[in-house]
Design a protein around this motif. Sequence first.
Motif, PDB file in Angstrom:
ATOM      1  N   ALA A   1     -15.151  -4.504   2.556  1.00  0.00           N
ATOM      2  CA  ALA A   1     -14.913  -3.912   3.867  1.00  0.00           C
ATOM      3  C   ALA A   1     -14.171  -4.886   4.781  1.00  0.00           C
ATOM      4  O   ALA A   1     -14.374  -6.089   4.714  1.00  0.00           O
ATOM      5  CB  ALA A   1     -16.238  -3.509   4.505  1.00  0.00           C
ATOM      6  N   VAL A   2     -13.285  -4.350   5.617  1.00  0.00           N
ATOM      7  CA  VAL A   2     -12.589  -5.180   6.595  1.00  0.00           C
ATOM      8  C   VAL A   2     -12.987  -4.710   7.986  1.00  0.00           C
ATOM      9  O   VAL A   2     -13.303  -3.540   8.200  1.00  0.00           O
ATOM     10  CB  VAL A   2     -11.050  -5.085   6.435  1.00  0.00           C
ATOM     11  N   LYS A   3     -12.944  -5.628   8.914  1.00  0.00           N
ATOM     12  CA  LYS A   3     -13.331  -5.325  10.287  1.00  0.00           C
ATOM     13  C   LYS A   3     -12.317  -4.364  10.913  1.00  0.00           C
ATOM     14  O   LYS A   3     -11.116  -4.587  10.823  1.00  0.00           O
ATOM     15  CB  LYS A   3     -13.385  -6.622  11.089  1.00  0.00           C
TER      16      LYS A   3
ATOM     17  N   PHE B   1      -1.297  -3.059  14.888  1.00  0.00           N
ATOM     18  CA  PHE B   1      -1.581  -3.102  13.458  1.00  0.00           C
ATOM     19  C   PHE B   1      -3.007  -2.640  13.185  1.00  0.00           C
ATOM     20  O   PHE B   1      -3.957  -3.158  13.776  1.00  0.00           O
ATOM     21  CB  PHE B   1      -1.397  -4.523  12.919  1.00  0.00           C
ATOM     22  N   ASP B   2      -3.159  -1.701  12.274  1.00  0.00           N
ATOM     23  CA  ASP B   2      -4.482  -1.256  11.845  1.00  0.00           C
ATOM     24  C   ASP B   2      -5.013  -2.213  10.784  1.00  0.00           C
ATOM     25  O   ASP B   2      -4.241  -2.873  10.079  1.00  0.00           O
ATOM     26  CB  ASP B   2      -4.414   0.146  11.244  1.00  0.00           C
ATOM     27  N   SER B   3      -6.323  -2.263  10.640  1.00  0.00           N
ATOM     28  CA  SER B   3      -6.912  -3.020   9.544  1.00  0.00           C
ATOM     29  C   SER B   3      -6.633  -2.260   8.260  1.00  0.00           C
ATOM     30  O   SER B   3      -6.614  -1.029   8.239  1.00  0.00           O
ATOM     31  CB  SER B   3      -8.423  -3.177   9.750  1.00  0.00           C
ATOM     32  N   ASP B   4      -6.392  -3.009   7.190  1.00  0.00           N
ATOM     33  CA  ASP B   4      -6.036  -2.406   5.918  1.00  0.00           C
ATOM     34  C   ASP B   4      -6.913  -2.987   4.815  1.00  0.00           C
ATOM     35  O   ASP B   4      -7.047  -4.204   4.702  1.00  0.00           O
ATOM     36  CB  ASP B   4      -4.561  -2.673   5.619  1.00  0.00           C
ATOM     37  N   ALA B   5      -7.533  -2.118   4.018  1.00  0.00           N
ATOM     38  CA  ALA B   5      -8.460  -2.563   2.986  1.00  0.00           C
ATOM     39  C   ALA B   5      -7.786  -3.477   1.971  1.00  0.00           C
ATOM     40  O   ALA B   5      -8.434  -4.336   1.365  1.00  0.00           O
ATOM     41  CB  ALA B   5      -9.070  -1.352   2.272  1.00  0.00           C
ATOM     42  N   THR B   6      -6.490  -3.316   1.785  1.00  0.00           N
ATOM     43  CA  THR B   6      -5.764  -4.130   0.802  1.00  0.00           C
ATOM     44  C   THR B   6      -5.149  -5.373   1.430  1.00  0.00           C
ATOM     45  O   THR B   6      -5.239  -6.475   0.879  1.00  0.00           O
ATOM     46  CB  THR B   6      -4.649  -3.296   0.138  1.00  0.00           C
ATOM     47  N   ARG B   7      -4.559  -5.221   2.618  1.00  0.00           N
ATOM     48  CA  ARG B   7      -3.797  -6.317   3.218  1.00  0.00           C
ATOM     49  C   ARG B   7      -4.597  -7.181   4.183  1.00  0.00           C
ATOM     50  O   ARG B   7      -4.235  -8.314   4.445  1.00  0.00           O
ATOM     51  CB  ARG B   7      -2.569  -5.754   3.929  1.00  0.00           C
ATOM     52  N   GLY B   8      -5.691  -6.661   4.717  1.00  0.00           N
ATOM     53  CA  GLY B   8      -6.523  -7.474   5.609  1.00  0.00           C
ATOM     54  C   GLY B   8      -6.740  -6.858   6.984  1.00  0.00           C
ATOM     55  O   GLY B   8      -6.374  -5.710   7.229  1.00  0.00           O
TER      56      GLY B   8
ATOM     57  N   GLY C   1      -6.513  -6.150  11.054  1.00  0.00           N
ATOM     58  CA  GLY C   1      -5.386  -5.908  11.945  1.00  0.00           C
ATOM     59  C   GLY C   1      -4.932  -7.155  12.686  1.00  0.00           C
ATOM     60  O   GLY C   1      -3.729  -7.396  12.843  1.00  0.00           O
ATOM     61  N   SER C   2      -5.874  -7.969  13.137  1.00  0.00           N
ATOM     62  CA  SER C   2      -5.511  -9.179  13.883  1.00  0.00           C
ATOM     63  C   SER C   2      -4.763 -10.176  13.005  1.00  0.00           C
ATOM     64  O   SER C   2      -3.863 -10.884  13.467  1.00  0.00           O
ATOM     65  CB  SER C   2      -6.769  -9.832  14.468  1.00  0.00           C
ATOM     66  N   GLN C   3      -5.112 -10.224  11.703  1.00  0.00           N
ATOM     67  CA  GLN C   3      -4.423 -11.127  10.788  1.00  0.00           C
ATOM     68  C   GLN C   3      -2.993 -10.652  10.529  1.00  0.00           C
ATOM     69  O   GLN C   3      -2.055 -11.454  10.483  1.00  0.00           O
ATOM     70  CB  GLN C   3      -5.193 -11.213   9.469  1.00  0.00           C
ATOM     71  N   LEU C   4      -2.849  -9.344  10.355  1.00  0.00           N
ATOM     72  CA  LEU C   4      -1.515  -8.786  10.153  1.00  0.00           C
ATOM     73  C   LEU C   4      -0.652  -8.989  11.394  1.00  0.00           C
ATOM     74  O   LEU C   4       0.539  -9.286  11.298  1.00  0.00           O
ATOM     75  CB  LEU C   4      -1.631  -7.293   9.829  1.00  0.00           C
ATOM     76  N   ALA C   5      -1.272  -8.837  12.560  1.00  0.00           N
ATOM     77  CA  ALA C   5      -0.554  -9.047  13.818  1.00  0.00           C
ATOM     78  C   ALA C   5      -0.117 -10.505  13.951  1.00  0.00           C
ATOM     79  O   ALA C   5       0.984 -10.789  14.430  1.00  0.00           O
ATOM     80  CB  ALA C   5      -1.433  -8.644  15.001  1.00  0.00           C
ATOM     81  N   GLN C   6      -0.962 -11.432  13.525  1.00  0.00           N
ATOM     82  CA  GLN C   6      -0.621 -12.858  13.610  1.00  0.00           C
ATOM     83  C   GLN C   6       0.580 -13.186  12.739  1.00  0.00           C
ATOM     84  O   GLN C   6       1.459 -13.959  13.137  1.00  0.00           O
ATOM     85  CB  GLN C   6      -1.819 -13.714  13.184  1.00  0.00           C
ATOM     86  N   THR C   7       0.641 -12.579  11.566  1.00  0.00           N
ATOM     87  CA  THR C   7       1.786 -12.797  10.675  1.00  0.00           C
ATOM     88  C   THR C   7       3.078 -12.305  11.328  1.00  0.00           C
ATOM     89  O   THR C   7       4.114 -12.971  11.285  1.00  0.00           O
ATOM     90  CB  THR C   7       1.570 -12.065   9.336  1.00  0.00           C
ATOM     91  N   TYR C   8       3.003 -11.133  11.948  1.00  0.00           N
ATOM     92  CA  TYR C   8       4.184 -10.589  12.617  1.00  0.00           C
ATOM     93  C   TYR C   8       4.542 -11.427  13.849  1.00  0.00           C
ATOM     94  O   TYR C   8       5.726 -11.640  14.145  1.00  0.00           O
ATOM     95  CB  TYR C   8       3.927  -9.138  13.021  1.00  0.00           C
TER      96      TYR C   8
ATOM     97  N   ALA D   1     -11.347   3.692  10.799  1.00  0.00           N
ATOM     98  CA  ALA D   1     -11.331   3.308   9.387  1.00  0.00           C
ATOM     99  C   ALA D   1     -10.043   2.567   9.076  1.00  0.00           C
ATOM    100  O   ALA D   1      -9.003   2.845   9.661  1.00  0.00           O
ATOM    101  CB  ALA D   1     -11.437   4.548   8.502  1.00  0.00           C
ATOM    102  N   PRO D   2     -10.109   1.595   8.136  1.00  0.00           N
ATOM    103  CA  PRO D   2      -8.906   0.867   7.774  1.00  0.00           C
ATOM    104  C   PRO D   2      -7.876   1.815   7.186  1.00  0.00           C
ATOM    105  O   PRO D   2      -8.208   2.709   6.411  1.00  0.00           O
ATOM    106  CB  PRO D   2      -9.409  -0.130   6.709  1.00  0.00           C
ATOM    107  N   SER D   3      -6.621   1.635   7.569  1.00  0.00           N
ATOM    108  CA  SER D   3      -5.566   2.494   7.046  1.00  0.00           C
ATOM    109  C   SER D   3      -5.108   1.985   5.689  1.00  0.00           C
ATOM    110  O   SER D   3      -5.428   0.882   5.272  1.00  0.00           O
ATOM    111  CB  SER D   3      -4.383   2.504   8.013  1.00  0.00           C
ATOM    112  N   GLN D   4      -4.347   2.802   4.991  1.00  0.00           N
ATOM    113  CA  GLN D   4      -3.831   2.399   3.693  1.00  0.00           C
ATOM    114  C   GLN D   4      -2.609   1.517   3.835  1.00  0.00           C
ATOM    115  O   GLN D   4      -2.262   0.765   2.968  1.00  0.00           O
ATOM    116  CB  GLN D   4      -3.471   3.648   2.866  1.00  0.00           C
ATOM    117  N   SER D   5      -1.926   1.635   4.957  1.00  0.00           N
ATOM    118  CA  SER D   5      -0.741   0.813   5.187  1.00  0.00           C
ATOM    119  C   SER D   5      -0.648   0.452   6.646  1.00  0.00           C
ATOM    120  O   SER D   5      -0.820   1.279   7.514  1.00  0.00           O
ATOM    121  CB  SER D   5       0.518   1.578   4.760  1.00  0.00           C
TER     122      SER D   5
END
Length: 295
Positions: free
Chosen positions: A69-71, A140-147, A149-156, A260-264
């Motif tokens: 599960a991801v936050k 950015f939504d949280s994603d069960a595969t990628r991590g 949302g805050s982590q994805l946002a940090q990358t961007y 819920a975490p999105s798929q993408s």
Amino acid sequence: MHRPAQRVGRAPRLTRILVSAAAVPVVLAAAGCSSDSGSGSGSGSSTDNAAQKGTAATSSASPSTSANAVKPAAYATLPAPCSVFSKKTLGELVPKGLNSAKSGKSDDAKNRSSCSWNSLDNKGVKGSQFRWLNVSLLRFDSDATRGEGSQLAQTYYDKQVKDAQTVTGATGARSEPASGIGDASTAVRYGLKKKEGSFKQQTVVTRVENVVITLDYNGAGLAGDKAPSEDDLMKAAEKAAKEAVASVTSANQDGSRATAPSQSASPSKSASPSKSASPSASASSKPSASATKKN
């Protein structure tokens, strides 16, 4: 008379030998039964143990649902981009462009949006002052595969900072942390020389939870007018960035999170600001294609 006595003497001994010989198979048979019994018991025990170990290994190898599960993302929506700034702030940054707001095209305003303003204060023979302001927001939504949302946002966020630092044609580029703005913020400034004059560009990239805000603000003194102060432009840009963060927080003040975490969680290419934040070529009251390139 001696021979019968000898035969009699031999018979008991032969009998004992035969009895002893007959006893050997019995012992061997008994030993065999004992061995078979022990082997059978041991084999059954090993099978049970192997089964138990296999079950334990399977349970151990299977990750629990909670482990995967991801936050949920902290912010579930974005504010209307052209309403991010107050009239007072717009009056300071684009004094002649309060009604020039132009919303960028987006197929999903909940996750990506942008708006731009431009201002041309024409002083006749004394020249004119040009200003251009653009704000882009990506969620950015949280994603069960990628991590998360805050982590994805940090990358961007990291990518946006790098893009701002490497704009083609930029002169005297430098960057520094912008303290007190969101969870992470970087201010980048540089010069851009155009045929109309020298433009001073200020870019403030900010991350607040799972949202990335990219604010571009540039200005120029045209037709002989004095160039604006770079420091004044940056102070105004940072102030506007703080207001943008407050608008994002306010839009989510009910505490709602993504359910819920999105798929993408990949934002569309149209939502990604370009490396160039150059103002319009003519510095007119209407933004040209180059000035709205980020949209």
